[in-house]
Design an enzyme around this catalytic site. Structure first.
Site, short mmCIF file in Angstrom:
data_model
loop_
_atom_site.label_atom_id
_atom_site.label_comp_id
_atom_site.label_asym_id
_atom_site.label_seq_id
_atom_site.Cartn_x
_atom_site.Cartn_y
_atom_site.Cartn_z
N ASN A 1 0.88 -1.17 0.00
CA ASN A 1 0.00 0.00 0.00
C ASN A 1 0.91 1.22 0.00
OD1 ASN A 1 -1.75 2.07 0.52
ND2 ASN A 1 -2.71 1.13 2.32
N LYS B 1 3.25 0.80 3.16
CA LYS B 1 2.90 -0.25 4.13
C LYS B 1 2.97 -1.59 3.40
CE LYS B 1 -0.56 2.43 6.47
NZ LYS B 1 -1.96 2.65 6.36
N ARG C 1 -2.44 -2.10 -3.48
CA ARG C 1 -3.63 -1.29 -3.25
C ARG C 1 -3.54 -0.11 -4.21
NH1 ARG C 1 -4.91 3.37 0.84
NH2 ARG C 1 -7.12 3.56 0.41
N HIS D 1 -12.69 3.37 -0.22
CA HIS D 1 -12.70 2.34 0.83
C HIS D 1 -13.39 1.06 0.35
CE1 HIS D 1 -12.82 5.80 4.02
NE2 HIS D 1 -11.56 5.41 3.85
N HIS E 1 -17.80 2.49 7.61
CA HIS E 1 -16.33 2.50 7.75
C HIS E 1 -15.98 3.84 8.39
CE1 HIS E 1 -12.11 1.67 6.24
NE2 HIS E 1 -12.06 2.96 6.54
N GLY F 1 -13.29 5.74 10.20
CA GLY F 1 -11.92 5.95 10.65
C GLY F 1 -11.62 7.42 10.56
N ARG G 1 -11.79 16.17 7.43
CA ARG G 1 -12.49 16.51 6.17
C ARG G 1 -13.93 16.89 6.44
NH1 ARG G 1 -10.97 11.22 2.83
NH2 ARG G 1 -9.34 10.82 4.36
N ASP H 1 -9.11 13.19 16.78
CA ASP H 1 -9.14 11.84 17.36
C ASP H 1 -10.32 11.73 18.32
OD1 ASP H 1 -8.61 9.54 19.05
OD2 ASP H 1 -6.63 9.54 18.12
N PHE H 2 -11.15 10.71 18.09
CA PHE H 2 -12.37 10.58 18.89
C PHE H 2 -12.10 10.28 20.36
CE2 PHE H 2 -16.08 11.13 16.24
CZ PHE H 2 -15.48 11.24 15.00
N ARG H 3 -10.90 9.75 20.65
CA ARG H 3 -10.57 9.52 22.07
C ARG H 3 -10.46 10.86 22.79
NH1 ARG H 3 -6.09 5.30 20.15
NH2 ARG H 3 -6.16 6.80 18.49
N GLY I 1 -11.06 2.50 12.60
CA GLY I 1 -10.65 2.95 13.94
C GLY I 1 -11.78 3.29 14.90
N GLU J 1 -8.19 -4.98 4.81
CA GLU J 1 -8.03 -4.69 3.38
C GLU J 1 -6.90 -5.51 2.77
OE1 GLU J 1 -9.00 -0.14 2.77
OE2 GLU J 1 -8.34 -0.53 4.81
#
Ligand code: AMP
Length: 401
Positions: A7, A14, A91, A180, A208, A210, A241, A284-286, A332, A385
């Protein structure tokens, strides 16, 4: 077979080696800062220690060479020579309308891929660089391209056409493509397996969620709609975004803030979404959840607005498919946030949907979180993926795709 999955981004790469018979990942890693000072490769054999090595990588060719060195290393590698790698699965982001499934890469395919570059100028050229670097170092190994857009090519015209002059579609390919796709394909298939049902009989909505987020409607094995568009900026509100907004806002903001089109789009891509709404607190949602729990109103609003857009799409897709059997959460946030899953499902009682809060506390694991009484199944499915790319690569080699 042993498949090397690549990827490739503009400055990162990756990789995973997957044994397609056992569907196990044998080793994985990441090359970072390619073409930039301070580049490094991280490599981990499954069950082994993570190794981080600083090494110069002026181009992707050096990066791929380092990947090859790592996987063939006599001590920590997973193959004794490159001959053991049966194929490379790449990918690839944008296949336009040219690629509705994965494809064996040859010169003609590369040319066609180049013609899709302008649809994904940040991603496609990097994918091609990765393909060329692999071809240089592994000239006899077959390469397969697995496109992010391919799964969505089954959308009907009424779902993919924009309310714009039709000639823009004909001349420039302006339409919804979706992204995605490899994740949506993997998760929707896996959902059928988990529920012991035929894929071709199910109506599934895949969320999805993330840093980038998209949602799709998969009607009896075929994608019939998805939230991202011609570019990955459309649809849901995301980490940074904006997702879909009133197009008139672009000119308005450009005028007020003294920005040109590129700068305005940079704001929509990098400073918007939950990051922007939270007052640049975090994408970041955390962090957002922690701040909201302490009473931060903007963080709370960002989470609520993120969820609200999701349930608007869910409602639309239930209508488009005339029902839904199963809603899946992945990526995520979808895999790891019981809070966001609860906030979404709280809007969906009208579907007869109910989740079990104890099961919902699970993070990062495959699980059905709906109660026995729920009329719609709710599943958490960690996306994979890379496995999907390896599967498609083998299917192409065996002539099944
Ligand atoms: P992805 O793009 O799929 O890698 O997702 C990355 C995002 O997942 C991060 O930006 C976080 O917002 C989110 N995430 C990861 N772990 C958690 C968690 N435990 N709780 C909530 N959100 C999480």
């Amino acid at each position: 077979m042993k498949i090397l999955v690549i990827n490739c981004g503009s400055s990162s790469l990756k990789f995973q080696i997957i044994d397609s018979d056992s569907e196990q990942c044998l080793a994985k890693g990441l090359c970072e800062r390619i073409g930039i000072e301070g580049s490094q490769i991280t490599y981990q054999k499954t069950g082994g220690e993570k190794e981080v090595t600083q090494a110069p990588m002026p181009t992707h060719t050096e990066a791929i060479q380092l990947v090859i060195d790592a996987i063939t290393n006599p001590k920590t590698g997973v193959v004794s020579s490159l001959d053991e790698i049966d194929a490379v699965g790449h990918r690839t982001v944008h296949g336009g309308e040219k690629f509705s499934k994965s494809v064996l890469i040859n010169d003609e395919v590369i040319k066609t891929m180049e013609s899709c570059n302008e649809l994904a100028p940040l991603h496609n050229p990097a994918n091609l660089i990765g393909i060329r670097a692999c071809q240089e170092l592994m000239p006899n190994t077959p390469m397969v391209g697995v496109f992010d857009t391919a799964f969505h090519q089954t959308m009907p015209p009424e779902a993919f056409i924009y309310g714009l002059p039709y000639e823009y579609y004909e001349k420039y390919g302006v339409r919804k493509y979706g992204f995605h796709g490899t994740s949506h394909a993997y998760v929707s298939r896996r959902a059928a397996e988990m529920l012991n049902r035929r894929y071709e009989d199910m109506k599934t909505i895949v969320c999805h969620l993330g840093n980038g987020a998209s949602i799709s409607a998969v009607d009896r094995g075929k994608c019939v709609d998805t939230s991202m568009g011609m570019t990955p900026l459309a649809g849901l509100m995301m980490g940074t975004r904006s997702g879909s907004i009133d197009p008139g806002i672009i000119e308005f903001i450009a005028h007020k803030e003294g920005l040109n089109v590129e700068q305005a789009l940079e704001v929509l891509n990098k400073k918007s979404g939950v990051y922007g709404v939270s007052g640049y607190l975090s994408s970041d949602f955390r962090d957002l959840e922690a701040a909201a729990n302490k009473g931060d109103k903007k963080a709370e609003l960002a989470m609520k607005a993120f969820v609200y857009r999701i349930i608007m799409y869910v409602g639309g897709y239930v209508a488009a498919m005339d029902g839904v059997d199963c809603i899946c959460f992945t990526a995520g946030v979808g895999e790891n946030s019981p809070t966001i899953r609860t906030m979404i499902c709280n809007y969906l009682f009208y579907l007869g949907l109910q989740i079990d809060q104890k099961k919902n506390q699970t993070r990062g694991e495959e699980i059905e979180i709906s109660t026995d009484y729920s009329r719609v199944k709710v599943l958490v499915i960690p996306t994979n993926e890379e496995l999907m790319i390896a599967r498609d690569t083998v299917a192409i080699l065996e002539g099944r795709l």
